[in-house]
Design an enzyme around this catalytic site. Structure first.
Site, PDB file in Angstrom:
ATOM      1  N   HIS A  88      45.840  12.023  90.027  1.00  0.00           N
ATOM      2  CA  HIS A  88      45.495  10.669  89.579  1.00  0.00           C
ATOM      3  C   HIS A  88      46.565   9.650  89.955  1.00  0.00           C
ATOM      4  O   HIS A  88      46.278   8.462  90.036  1.00  0.00           O
ATOM      5  CB  HIS A  88      45.170  10.648  88.076  1.00  0.00           C
ATOM      6  CG  HIS A  88      46.328  10.759  87.152  1.00  0.00           C
ATOM      7  ND1 HIS A  88      46.689  11.935  86.532  1.00  0.00           N
ATOM      8  CD2 HIS A  88      47.204   9.838  86.702  1.00  0.00           C
ATOM      9  CE1 HIS A  88      47.729  11.736  85.743  1.00  0.00           C
ATOM     10  NE2 HIS A  88      48.073  10.461  85.841  1.00  0.00           N
ATOM     11  N   ASP A 224      45.393  18.800  88.514  1.00  0.00           N
ATOM     12  CA  ASP A 224      45.743  17.392  88.733  1.00  0.00           C
ATOM     13  C   ASP A 224      47.030  17.266  89.555  1.00  0.00           C
ATOM     14  O   ASP A 224      48.100  16.986  89.028  1.00  0.00           O
ATOM     15  CB  ASP A 224      45.910  16.705  87.373  1.00  0.00           C
ATOM     16  CG  ASP A 224      45.921  15.189  87.479  1.00  0.00           C
ATOM     17  OD1 ASP A 224      46.056  14.674  88.603  1.00  0.00           O
ATOM     18  OD2 ASP A 224      45.803  14.521  86.437  1.00  0.00           O
ATOM     19  N   SER A 656      53.353  10.871  84.080  1.00  0.00           N
ATOM     20  CA  SER A 656      52.378  11.535  84.939  1.00  0.00           C
ATOM     21  C   SER A 656      53.062  11.909  86.252  1.00  0.00           C
ATOM     22  O   SER A 656      53.693  11.078  86.896  1.00  0.00           O
ATOM     23  CB  SER A 656      51.201  10.602  85.227  1.00  0.00           C
ATOM     24  OG  SER A 656      50.421  10.411  84.081  1.00  0.00           O
TER      25      SER A 656
END
Length: 720
Positions: A88, A224, A656
C-alpha cells in the site's frame, strides 16, 4: 490479618500491571536508548546493544531505515540498495505504471533485471545520518510572558542560526523538529535519494488481499509488500534520475531471519511514525472520539459508498479510483476503530484517573502547585470552547478533500495568483507548465460523474452538520439560490470548465485577460471562493485564536506532567514523522467477551477466505496450486505457510513498511497495520488490545521466490 496481607499484594499487582503497560508503550528516539531503554529492552529479551541500533561511528540498524516518500517507512535488505516496504506504500507508484493493457495492480510486476526496474518521478528515500539535541540553543531567546507568535519568531531565528552553523556534507540536509509540544528540539542530518525505482510487487489479490473488509482487522492474511531500489550517482551520492545511475551501496543492510517468531518473543519496529497525541487532557480525548471522529466518518462513509458503486461497475474507474478509495477508506475505518477502542478500554475514564493522580501529586508539591495551579482546568475549558469550531473545520476539510472539483478550483485559483504575481508576460510559459501538471496528475484519474455524485452527498451532510452561523456570506446565498438542495447545486457546479482537461485547456488557451474573465464566472471557482471565505471568516480566524491558546497551555501542561511525575514515569515524545523505535512482544489478545485471537495466521486462512472473482478475496491460480501441493520451499513450517503475526509494538501511520526485528536485530516481518480495536493507540495506548500487524518475512520471500520466480532478488539478500 487477611486484609493486611491482601493490600500489599494488590499494590504489587498494580505495580506489575503498570510496568507491563510501560514496557510495551512508547515511540522512543533511537539515540537516547542507551540511557532510557536499553536495560529494559534487554530484560525483555533483546540480545543486541543500543549502539547496534543507533551509532554515528559505525553502520547500525538506523542506517538501513528510510523515510519512503515522506509518508511510509522502508528498509534496505541488500548491499545493492534493495528496499522493502508495504504494497500500500508503493500502491500509487504501481498504479501510475498500470493501464488496462498492462495492469500491474491486478497482475503484479517483477523486474527480471536492473534494466527493467521502473523510475518513479517524485519518489524519494531519506536516511538519518545523525540526531542532535539543540534545545538549549533553540530556546535561548524565549522569555516568560511572550505571545505565541513572539516565542515562535525567537525560536525560528535561532533555528536558522543552528542550520547555518551545523556541520554537514554539501549533499546532506538539516531538519529540526519540536518535541514534547515544543519544550525540546532535535536536529536531524539527512541524506535524500531521489532515484527510487519499482522492482517488484505482487498482484493486489496478494498484496491487498482482504482489501477494505480486512483493513485494520485481525486475523489478517495480506502479503502487503512491494520492492523498490535506491539508485545513486556513480560517486555513490544522491543524484536525480539518470540511466547512468547505479544501485546504492548502503552503509548497512538488514539480515533476514528464517526462524520466525513465537509467543512472547521480543520484537522491535523501527520507522517514521506520523502523528500521535498521547498527552491530551480528558476533554480533548472525549471531543476527538465523540465529536470529531464521528463527523469525519460520516463524510467519508458517504463518499466511499459512491466510489464503490462505480468501481464495481466499471474496470476503468476501478483503476482510476483504486488508490483514492484505499486512501479514503484507510482513516475512515481507523477513526471508527478509535471510537470503539476508547470506549472498550474506558479511555476517557483512564484519562480522568490520570488527571486525578496528577492533581494529587501537584497539590502535594507547593512549588509546582504555585507554578501550575489551574492549568489543567483551563486547558480542558479551552477544549470545550474550541469544539464547535473544530467540528466545522473537520466537516470543511472532508468536503474539500473528497469533492475533487473543489481541489481543481483551488489549483486554478493558485495558478492565476501565480500569474498575477509574475506578470501577464509569463502567462504562456506558466500556463503550459500548469496544464501539463494537471493532465498528468489531476485529470489522469478523474471522473466527473463520480465526483458529481460524491458532491451531492457531501454538500448535503455539510449543511446538516455545520451550524448555520458558520455558513454565512456568499456561500449561504449560493445555497439559498439553489433551494437549499445539494442535488440542484451540484447540477450547476458541474457545468464548470474544470470538469475535464480539454475544457480547462480551451479556456486557458485564450488570451490571459479573456481566460481570467471566464474563470471568474466559472460556477465551481465562484463556489470554492465563497465556501473558503465563509470558512475563513466564520471559523478559521476565531479557531486560530483559540488554538494558539490551546497550544500554549498544552505545551505548559506537557512540561507540568514531566515535572509532576518526575522520577515516577518516563515520557516518550509524541510521534512527528521522525525516526523512532518501539518494542514489545509477540502476543495474542482478547478484544471482547468470548473472543480470543491467536498471534499467527497461515496460508490456510487465505484459502478459507477465498471467493472466486471477488475483488477483495480472489486468489491467484498459481498461489492455489502452490498451496495444494504444499510447495512452500524453505519458507514453510511443518507443512504450513506462515502469513502474518501480531505483537504489542506501539505503531501508527507512517510505520507502514517498517521492519519488524527480532532480539538480534534481524528482519522477521514487515509492519503494515494495527488491529481495529487498537487503533486508538494514537491517543490512548492500551496493552490489552493494542497490537500491530506484520507480514511474516518468510511469506514475503515465498511470494518472491516460489510464486514470482524472481530468485535474483532472493540471491541479493542475506538469509540466516
Amino acid at each position: 490479618m487477611l486484609q493486611r496481607i491482601v493490600k500489599p499484594v494488590m499494590v504489587m499487582v498494580l505495580l506489575l500491571i503498570s510496568h507491563c503497560t510501560f514496557a510495551t508503550e512508547g515511540m522512543w528516539l533511537p539515540q537516547l536508548l542507551s540511557g532510557l531503554n536499553e536495560k529494559e529492552m534487554k530484560g525483555m529479551g533483546m540480545k543486541i546493544s543500543a549502539a547496534d541500533i543507533y551509532s554515528i561511528n559505525k553502520g547500525s540498524l538506523k542506517d538501513a531505515i528510510v523515510s519512503f516518500g515522506g509518508f511510509c517507512t522502508a528498509e534496505v535488505i541488500s548491499d545493492q540498495g534493495l528496499l522493502l516496504t508495504n504494497h500500500h506504500c508503493g500502491y500509487s507508484s504501481i498504479q501510475k505504471h498500470s493501464s488496462l493493457q498492462n495492469n500491474f495492480l491486478e497482475n503484479g510486476f517483477w523486474a527480471r533485471s536492473l534494466n527493467e526496474e521502473l523510475s518513479n518521478e517524485g519518489l524519494f528515500a531519506t536516511f538519518i545520518i545523525r540526531i542532535e539535541d539543540v534545545t538549549k540553543a533553540a530556546l535561548k531567546d524565549v522569555k516568560p510572558g511572550m505571545s505565541e507568535s513572539e516565542r515562535q519568531s525567537a525560536i525560528d531565528k535561532r533555528l536558522n542560526e543552528i542550520r547555518e552553523t551545523t556541520k554537514k556534507e554539501s549533499w546532506q540536509d538539516i531538519v529540526i523538529k519540536p518535541f514534547y509540544e515544543g519544550n525540546q528540539y532535535f536536529l536531524f542530518v539527512t541524506e535524500t535519494y531521489k532515484d527510487v525505482r519499482l522492482v517488484g510487487a505482487p498482484p493486489s489479490s496478494i498484496g491487498k488481499f482482504g482489501s477494505d473488509t480486512d483493513n485494520w482487522v485481525w486475523p489478517r492474511h495480506t502479503g502487503d509488500f512491494s520492492l523498490f531500489r535506491i539508485y545513486a550517482g556513480k560517486d555513490g551520492k544522491p543524484a536525480a534520475y539518470s540511466k547512468d545511475n547505479v544501485p546504492l551501496k548502503p552503509k548497512y543492510a538488514l539480515t533476514i531471519s528464517m526462524k520466525g517468531v513465537k509467543k512472547n518473543d521480543f520484537t522491535m519496529v523501527f520507522g517514521f511514525p506520523g502523528r500521535t497525541t498521547e498527552y491530551l487532557p480528558s476533554e480533548a480525548v472525549k471531543q476527538t472520539v465523540e465529536i470529531l471522529d464521528a463527523a469525519k466518518v460520516e463524510m467519508r462513509d458517504a463518499a466511499l459508498k459512491v466510489i464503490d458503486s462505480y468501481m464495481r461497475k466499471d474496470p476503468q474507474i476501478k483503476i482510476q479510483y483504486a488508490a483514492k478509495y484505499a486512501g479514503t477508506a484507510n482513516y475512515w475505518k481507523k477513526w471508527m476503530g478509535e471510537m470503539q477502542g476508547v470506549k472498550r478500554t474506558d479511555g476517557i475514564g483512564r484519562k480522568l484517573r490520570y488527571e486525578a493522580e496528577y492533581t494529587r501529586l501537584l497539590n502535594d508539591n507547593p512549588a509546582l502547585k504555585q507554578q501550575y495551579a489551574g492549568l489543567l482546568d483551563s486547558l480542558n475549558d479551552y477544549y470545550r470552547q474550541i469544539q464547535p469550531y473544530a467540528q466545522t473545520r473537520d466537516y470543511y476539510s472532508e468536503l474539500v478533500k473528497n469533492v475533487e472539483l473543489f481541489n481543481a478550483a483551488d489549483l486554478v485559483i493558485s495558478f492565476l495568483n501565480q500569474v498575477n504575481s509574475s506578470g501577464a508576460a509569463q502567462y504562456t510559459e506558466l500556463r503550459e507548465k500548469f496544464l501539463a501538471g494537471m493532465k498528468s496528475t489531476f485529470y489522469q484519474n478523474y471522473n466527473s460523474t463520480v465526483d458529481h455524485d460524491i458532491s451531492i452527498e457531501l454538500l448535503n451532510l455539510y449543511n446538516k452538520g455545520v451550524p448555520e452561523t458558520f455558513r454565512g456570506g456568499q456561500y449561504a446565498e449560493i445555497w439559498k439560490q439553489n433551494n437549499n438542495d445539494s442535488r440542484e447545486l451540484a447540477k450547476v457546479l458541474f457545468t464548470s470548465s474544470l470538469t475535464s482537461y480539454d475544457r480547462l485547456a480551451k479556456v486557458l488557451n485564450q488570451p490571459y485577460a479573456n481566460a481570467v474573465e471566464q474563470l471568474k464566472n466559472d460556477p465551481a471557482i465562484s463556489f470554492a471562493i465563497a465556501l473558503r471565505n465563509s470558512f475563513v471568516d466564520q471559523v478559521s480566524r476565531p479557531l486560530s485564536s483559540l488554538q494558539a491558546k490551546v497550544n500554549q497551555l498544552q505545551r505548559t501542561y506537557m512540561q507540568a506532567q514531566m515535572d509532576v511525575f518526575a522520577g515516577k514515569k518516563r515520557f516518550y515524545p509524541d510521534a512527528n514523522s521522525t525516526l523512532r523505535i518501539t518494542y514489545g512482544k509477540v502476543d495474542s489478545y482478547s478484544p471482547r467477551d468470548a473472543v480470543d485471537y491467536d498471534y499467527y495466521t497461515y496460508l490456510d486462512g487465505v484459502m478459507e477466505k477465498y471467493v472466486p472473482g471477488d475483488y477483495e478475496f480472489d486468489v491467484p491460480a498459481k498461489l492455489i496450486e502452490l498451496y495444494k501441493k504444499k510447495d512452500y520451499g524453505r519458507y514453510g513450517v511443518n507443512g504450513k505457510m506462515p502469513v502474518c503475526f501480531i505483537a504489542s509494538n506501539h505503531t501508527t501511520g507512517g510505520n507502514s513498511g517498517s521492519p519488524a526485528l527480532n532480539a538480534y536485530g534481524q528482519l522477521v516481518g514487515l509492519n503494515f497495520d494495527r488491529t481495529w480495536e487498537g487503533t486508538m493507540s494514537d491517543i490512548n495506548y492500551d496493552p490489552s488490545i493494542c497490537r500491530n500487524i506484520m507480514v511474516d518475512i518468510r511469506y514475503v520471500l515465498f511470494i518472491i521466490d516460489k510464486y514470482a520466480g524472481c530468485t535474483r532478488l532472493i540471491n541479493e539478500m542475506k538469509l540466516m
